[in-house]
Scaffold this active site. Structure first.
Site, PDB file in Angstrom:
ATOM      1  N   GLU A   1      11.119  -8.194  -2.353  1.00 36.35           N
ATOM      2  CA  GLU A   1      11.634  -6.888  -1.919  1.00 36.35           C
ATOM      3  C   GLU A   1      11.034  -6.667  -0.539  1.00 36.35           C
ATOM      4  O   GLU A   1       9.860  -6.343  -0.406  1.00 36.35           O
ATOM      5  CB  GLU A   1      11.215  -5.821  -2.946  1.00 36.35           C
ATOM      6  N   LEU A   2      11.855  -6.905   0.501  1.00 33.76           N
ATOM      7  CA  LEU A   2      11.311  -7.018   1.861  1.00 33.76           C
ATOM      8  C   LEU A   2      11.718  -5.837   2.736  1.00 33.76           C
ATOM      9  O   LEU A   2      12.072  -4.779   2.235  1.00 33.76           O
ATOM     10  CB  LEU A   2      11.754  -8.363   2.447  1.00 33.76           C
TER      11      LEU A   2
ATOM     12  N   PRO B   1      -3.089  -6.571  -5.382  1.00 36.24           N
ATOM     13  CA  PRO B   1      -2.642  -5.426  -4.575  1.00 36.24           C
ATOM     14  C   PRO B   1      -3.159  -5.613  -3.149  1.00 36.24           C
ATOM     15  O   PRO B   1      -4.067  -6.420  -2.924  1.00 36.24           O
ATOM     16  CB  PRO B   1      -3.344  -4.245  -5.247  1.00 36.24           C
TER      17      PRO B   1
ATOM     18  N   CYS C   1      10.310   1.413   2.534  1.00 33.39           N
ATOM     19  CA  CYS C   1      11.263   0.368   2.961  1.00 33.39           C
ATOM     20  C   CYS C   1      12.684   0.915   3.005  1.00 33.39           C
ATOM     21  O   CYS C   1      13.531   0.366   3.682  1.00 33.39           O
ATOM     22  CB  CYS C   1      11.261  -0.786   1.967  1.00 33.39           C
TER      23      CYS C   1
ATOM     24  N   TRP D   1       0.812  -1.223   0.000  1.00 31.62           N
ATOM     25  CA  TRP D   1       0.000   0.000   0.000  1.00 31.62           C
ATOM     26  C   TRP D   1       0.847   1.275   0.000  1.00 31.62           C
ATOM     27  O   TRP D   1       0.327   2.347  -0.271  1.00 31.62           O
ATOM     28  CB  TRP D   1      -0.937   0.026   1.235  1.00 31.62           C
ATOM     29  N   ASN D   2       2.146   1.180   0.328  1.00 31.38           N
ATOM     30  CA  ASN D   2       2.896   2.439   0.507  1.00 31.38           C
ATOM     31  C   ASN D   2       3.199   3.152  -0.821  1.00 31.38           C
ATOM     32  O   ASN D   2       3.284   4.371  -0.869  1.00 31.38           O
ATOM     33  CB  ASN D   2       4.172   2.225   1.337  1.00 31.38           C
TER      34      ASN D   2
HETATM   35  C1  SIN Z   1       9.444   0.790  -1.015  1.00 29.45           C
HETATM   36  O1  SIN Z   1       9.322   1.416   0.007  1.00 29.45           O
HETATM   37  O2  SIN Z   1       9.201  -0.426  -1.052  1.00 29.45           O
HETATM   38  C2  SIN Z   1       9.852   1.389  -2.327  1.00 29.45           C
HETATM   39  C3  SIN Z   1      10.432   2.708  -2.187  1.00 29.45           C
HETATM   40  C4  SIN Z   1      11.030   3.230  -3.471  1.00 29.45           C
HETATM   41  O3  SIN Z   1      10.845   2.676  -4.558  1.00 29.45           O
HETATM   42  O4  SIN Z   1      11.720   4.227  -3.358  1.00 29.45           O
END
Ligand code: SIN
Length: 472
Positions: free
Chosen positions: A245-246, A171, A279, A146-147
């Site tokens: 991608e964690l 999603p 992340c 969701w981010n």
């Molecule tokens: C993410 O927080 O998973 C992606 C952040 C980004 O693409 O900059």
């Protein structure tokens, strides 16, 4: 585009649907139809048929349609950004920037579609020809967070489509509208409808089917390490190719010889982008003792200038957190740090707007023993740690099971190289707090994941290598 024309999106409550809620004010934006087991099995079969047709097209044809998709995304930028702000909460300017970022992956991989070339190897035996073909892996699945409701989808679907794969996207149920809007535009651009399918509903049921299906040959997931580990296990029975991608726990290091103004701006960019819900955002801010007080003061001056509010309001640059659980996690990290001796410099409480709004917060004298040193906060909390030596800070920066992104600021060119090599992370920002773009490989090491997204490497994740040994 009227999203309510889509057969899965309703204005009023329906049997077997779930609500999409605006985190800024609790308003119900739409109801979404649940996809069940049999529907999903049927969709996988449809995707299988469509994938063959799509892969049969010339790369140039797929490239053209992806370019059209890219243009349509940009033409719809205002609309897509508004949906995103409503369902996710991020300020409109950041939502628009995300749409541009999302579109950039489509443009990038449109070009990459025409560069999937094989190889001819020099043979070991006379008369033989050894050839390498690269072929699309088949039907893929993506589970997205969701981010970044649009860009985390395009970062997966664009390389999949470019290489000739079909992809089924699940999603998060918090931000499904952005996903449907992209699917509508993709269809308009001539991308076969069953090559990019959006499904929603019970996450466990859907992920079980996607992970266990032998017809799905690849899964790409962005989300927490905890969920990534579960998906990894679930995919074992079908030996699926995986991109994960964690979580991250990014160190952000400022050495005494840094340009202080740049470092303070870098901290603000990295920490408060998307209200700290990324992340790659700075989770542990290590400042060398000689500049510790100056950096703290710089942040004391800057943080209160952030404007918290509904992302649709003018000038707001800090939206609400996604939900109550997210807010409680930030509070838990603050309380734990304060109990163990940290000092509160700015914020620290719920925002007076109530709901999911939280004050951007600054803590100093944070130590490795505090929760915030071990776990990702995923919120607007900047914790400052003091350090003395390069050796000590590298040890502490690497003392985590995560390895996604790290940042450091120094003007010493020898140190730039030395520290960059010593940090155990997939991505390192040097004298910058912003590193993401479509050109560079995004991804982590250790428990931050597998594989890379974006860049010239990203398409490889959707291709299989086939070796031909031809005896003439
Ligand atoms: C993410 O927080 O998973 C992606 C952040 C980004 O693409 O900059």
């Amino acid at each position: 585009m009227d999203l309510f024309n889509h057969p899965h999106i309703f204005k009023d409550k329906q049997k077997d649907s779930f609500e999409v809620i605006n985190p800024a004010n609790g308003e119900i934006l739409a109801y979404i139809k649940n996809t069940h087991k049999q529907d999903l099995q049927n969709l996988i079969q449809k995707a299988k048929i469509a994938q063959k047709q799509w892969a049969d097209m010339l790369a140039e044809e797929r490239c053209d349609r992806l370019y059209t998709f890219y243009s349509l995304i940009l033409q719809s930028k205002d609309f897509l950004a508004e949906i995103m702000t409503k369902e996710q909460g991020k300020p409109l300017a950041q939502a628009k920037a995300e749409i541009t970022y999302a579109a950039s992956f489509v443009k990038w991989f449109a070009a990459e579609a025409r560069k999937v070339d094989g190889d001819i190897l020099s043979p070991k035996i006379k008369g033989q020809k050894l050839l390498i073909l690269k072929q699309p892996i088949g039907v893929c699945a993506a589970i997205t967070p969701w981010n970044f409701p649009s860009s985390m989808i395009t970062r997966k679907i664009a390389p999949a489509l470019a290489s000739g794969c079909a992809i089924i996207v699940k999603p998060t149920s918090k931000t499904p509208l952005s996903a449907y809007a992209l699917a509508i535009l993709a269809k308009e651009a001539g991308i076969l409808e069953d090559c990019f399918i959006v499904v929603n509903g019970d996450s466990t049921e859907i992920s079980d089917i996607l992970c266990q299906s032998n017809d799905i040959r690849k899964l790409s997931f962005t989300g927490s390490t905890e969920v990534g580990k579960l998906l990894y296990q679930k995919c074992a029975s079908s030996i699926k190719k995986l991109s994960l991608e964690l979580g991250g726990n990014a160190p952000f290091i400022v050495f005494n010889d840094a340009n202080l103004e740049d470092a303070i701006n870098g901290i603000m960019d990295s920490k408060f982008r998307n209200s700290g819900q990324t992340c790659v955002c700075a989770n542990r801010i290590y400042i060398q003792s000689g500049i510790y007080d100056k950096i703290c003061q710089g942040l004391i001056d800057k943080i209160p200038t952030l404007k918290v509010g509904d992302g649709l309001e003018d000038g707001v640059n800090q939206g609400p957190l996604i939900d109550k659980k997210a807010l409680l996690k930030v509070k838990e990290h603050i309380n734990d740090a304060l109990q163990k001796g940290a000092k509160l410099l700015v914020g620290g409480s719920n925002h007076h707007l109530g709901g999911n709004f939280f004050q951007p917060t600054l803590l100093k004298d944070v130590t490795q023993q505090m929760k915030v040193a071990k776990e990702e906060t995923f919120g607007p909390l900047a914790p400052i740690f003091k350090f003395e030596s390069e050796e000590e800070v590298i040890f502490n920066a690497n003392d985590t099971e995560f390895g996604l992104a790290a940042y450091f600021f120094t003007q010493d060119y020898k140190r730039q190289w030395r520290v960059a090599e010593s940090l155990e992370y997939g991505m390192v920002g040097i004298n910058t707090g912003l590193i993401s773009n479509e050109i560079a490989p995004f991804g982590g090491i250790k428990q931050s994941g597998l594989g890379r997204e974006g860049s010239k490497y990203g398409i490889e994740e959707y291709l299989e290598i086939k070796y031909l040994c031809l005896n003439l």
